[in-house]
Design a protein around this motif. Sequence first.
Motif, PDB file in Angstrom:
ATOM      1  N   ARG A  63       0.824  -1.207   0.000  1.00  8.07           N
ATOM      2  CA  ARG A  63       0.000   0.000   0.000  1.00  8.07           C
ATOM      3  C   ARG A  63       0.863   1.264   0.000  1.00  8.07           C
ATOM      4  NH1 ARG A  63      -4.645   1.392   4.550  1.00  8.07           N
ATOM      5  NH2 ARG A  63      -5.548   3.220   3.479  1.00  8.07           N
ATOM      6  N   ARG A  64       0.549   2.182  -0.898  1.00 10.82           N
ATOM      7  CA  ARG A  64       1.203   3.496  -1.019  1.00 10.82           C
ATOM      8  C   ARG A  64       2.633   3.439  -1.539  1.00 10.82           C
ATOM      9  NH1 ARG A  64      -0.584   6.560   4.641  1.00 10.82           N
ATOM     10  NH2 ARG A  64      -2.855   6.353   4.356  1.00 10.82           N
ATOM     11  N   LYS A  65       3.125   2.260  -1.885  1.00 12.19           N
ATOM     12  CA  LYS A  65       4.500   2.157  -2.371  1.00 12.19           C
ATOM     13  C   LYS A  65       4.584   1.885  -3.860  1.00 12.19           C
ATOM     14  CE  LYS A  65       6.687   0.739   1.963  1.00 12.19           C
ATOM     15  NZ  LYS A  65       7.575  -0.263   2.606  1.00 12.19           N
ATOM     16  N   GLY A  66       3.446   1.620  -4.504  1.00 16.37           N
ATOM     17  CA  GLY A  66       3.470   1.421  -5.939  1.00 16.37           C
ATOM     18  C   GLY A  66       3.984   0.049  -6.337  1.00 16.37           C
ATOM     19  N   THR A  67       4.557  -0.023  -7.546  1.00 17.70           N
ATOM     20  CA  THR A  67       5.050  -1.288  -8.084  1.00 17.70           C
ATOM     21  C   THR A  67       6.481  -1.146  -8.562  1.00 17.70           C
ATOM     22  OG1 THR A  67       4.163  -0.746 -10.275  1.00 17.70           O
ATOM     23  CG2 THR A  67       2.751  -2.036  -8.804  1.00 17.70           C
ATOM     24  N   TYR A  68       7.143  -2.279  -8.675  1.00 17.21           N
ATOM     25  CA  TYR A  68       8.521  -2.370  -9.146  1.00 17.21           C
ATOM     26  C   TYR A  68       8.504  -3.302 -10.344  1.00 17.21           C
ATOM     27  CZ  TYR A  68      13.488  -3.807  -9.015  1.00 17.21           C
ATOM     28  OH  TYR A  68      14.800  -4.097  -9.331  1.00 17.21           O
ATOM     29  N   VAL A  69       9.035  -2.850 -11.480  1.00 16.50           N
ATOM     30  CA  VAL A  69       9.015  -3.637 -12.709  1.00 16.50           C
ATOM     31  C   VAL A  69      10.448  -3.868 -13.169  1.00 16.50           C
ATOM     32  CG1 VAL A  69       8.179  -3.780 -15.088  1.00 16.50           C
ATOM     33  CG2 VAL A  69       6.816  -2.596 -13.353  1.00 16.50           C
ATOM     34  N   LEU A 137      16.343   2.651  -5.667  1.00 12.42           N
ATOM     35  CA  LEU A 137      15.322   3.369  -6.431  1.00 12.42           C
ATOM     36  C   LEU A 137      14.375   4.143  -5.519  1.00 12.42           C
ATOM     37  CD1 LEU A 137      14.469   0.634  -9.088  1.00 12.42           C
ATOM     38  CD2 LEU A 137      15.597   2.820  -9.520  1.00 12.42           C
ATOM     39  N   ALA A 138      14.176   3.639  -4.314  1.00 16.34           N
ATOM     40  CA  ALA A 138      13.267   4.297  -3.378  1.00 16.34           C
ATOM     41  C   ALA A 138      13.937   5.436  -2.614  1.00 16.34           C
ATOM     42  CB  ALA A 138      12.707   3.275  -2.394  1.00 16.34           C
ATOM     43  N   LEU A 139      15.229   5.669  -2.882  1.00 16.83           N
ATOM     44  CA  LEU A 139      15.972   6.700  -2.156  1.00 16.83           C
ATOM     45  C   LEU A 139      15.315   8.063  -2.350  1.00 16.83           C
ATOM     46  CD1 LEU A 139      18.600   7.331  -0.529  1.00 16.83           C
ATOM     47  CD2 LEU A 139      19.687   7.780  -2.735  1.00 16.83           C
ATOM     48  N   HIS A 140      14.748   8.622  -1.280  1.00 14.14           N
ATOM     49  CA  HIS A 140      14.089   9.937  -1.293  1.00 14.14           C
ATOM     50  C   HIS A 140      13.083  10.027  -2.430  1.00 14.14           C
ATOM     51  CE1 HIS A 140      17.106  10.821   1.659  1.00 14.14           C
ATOM     52  NE2 HIS A 140      18.080  10.710   0.784  1.00 14.14           N
ATOM     53  N   GLY A 159       6.824  13.406  -6.714  1.00 11.40           N
ATOM     54  CA  GLY A 159       8.174  13.068  -6.311  1.00 11.40           C
ATOM     55  C   GLY A 159       9.002  12.585  -7.489  1.00 11.40           C
ATOM     56  N   LEU A 160       9.736  11.482  -7.305  1.00  7.87           N
ATOM     57  CA  LEU A 160      10.604  10.959  -8.354  1.00  7.87           C
ATOM     58  C   LEU A 160       9.920   9.887  -9.200  1.00  7.87           C
ATOM     59  CD1 LEU A 160      12.617  12.300  -6.295  1.00  7.87           C
ATOM     60  CD2 LEU A 160      14.280  10.641  -7.068  1.00  7.87           C
ATOM     61  N   SER A 161       8.626   9.751  -9.078  1.00  6.96           N
ATOM     62  CA  SER A 161       7.908   8.726  -9.834  1.00  6.96           C
ATOM     63  C   SER A 161       7.678   9.168 -11.280  1.00  6.96           C
ATOM     64  CB  SER A 161       6.558   8.445  -9.178  1.00  6.96           C
ATOM     65  OG  SER A 161       5.826   7.480  -9.876  1.00  6.96           O
TER      66      SER A 161
END
Length: 387
Positions: A63-69, A137-140, A159-161
């Motif tokens: 939840r709230r963290k999205g996905t990693y591909v 990738l999740a850094l800040h 953010g960085l998304s």
Amino acid sequence: MTSYEPDTDPSAEPSGLLAGLRTRPSQVWGAVRLVPLVRAEPVHDLRLHPRIHDGPGVVDLGRRKGTYVSYIPHSFVAEWTGDGSPAAAYGTQLTGDRPEQEAVATVRLHFHRRMARQEAKHRLRFLPLHLALEGYLALHFGGPSLAWEEWSRQAVRQGLSPRVEAAFLGTEVPGLADALNVFEIHPGQCGVLVYLADALAAAFVVPHPEDYRTLHPTLVRDLYGDLVYHYATLMPPVPDFRARITGAGVRSLADLRAAAVRQTAQWADFHDTTMAAGLLEQGCTWEEVRRMGRFTLSRFLPTFRPKQDNHIGEAISDEQGRIVYLKTFRLSESQVRRGYLLSHLAAHDWHLADTAAALGMEKAQLCHRLESAGFGHLLRPDMRGRQ
């Protein structure tokens, strides 16, 4: 049966991430150098085996963290016991060539729930290396902590998304597959350091020699940074360090054995203090991911030192802090710069002027560096292109 070589010389052991492991003489194939790592005693109550996926994967991070591909060829399954008794890896099988009649025209897309998922009381499935990459990738990732006027609306809202980084599959690194195929596995080997043109590309450590024999082929399916890929492509073959024992002082087999032991120790000392220094001496910040009985799965990030070796990674440690599993990824210079800039921005609440002053430059110079690093979209349009 697996045999182990006696070694009572504690000076042969590196420190830090590789504590408890002993360096053995390297093997060379072109620009590839593999340095075996052995244990005096294996870890019996934690075992690893692969689960093959062999294709693109989508990971739901929660939840709230999205996905990693990413391309995720396999996951590792860790089995441990609660009372310290020996554990066994089961169901281990590497995929071979698919029979022609089973060939499919489409690419299977694998869906995973989380990077590390508990499947049973004493069983954890995790995605090797991707656990560490997701931490980078999740850094800040959230972007500016305050809506300073210099940042774009996209930076404040998203953010960085999306955050994207590139890497090479091991099969694309020249010479790596051949090296892994022809190199001998050392008795008692529980790990390896992979060098390309004598630049440390990756470290891989497992609890038990039988696990290493099973997982050794997976190294060619791992991801490697563009820096080491170009080293392997452009650099000439590296020299093989061969021990030379002069006849002086050698009068018996005991003298010859002692001279051989000294040569082995000299190589190990040179390797650990020089070749692997970038990994062993870097400062790290650690994040605990999951407890596993007396073991802990964690990942780490470097302090992002420009123009030096910087490695991200993941590890499983026991209750005494000894590393029993390790997997690392060497960042490229551009990836280090991005981590360096993001860390400094976050340390100064994303205030451009304060960050620029801390870095000893003008705000316009910092804007130019952010744009060069691929973060130009975070800046307001009128702030871009300034020098």
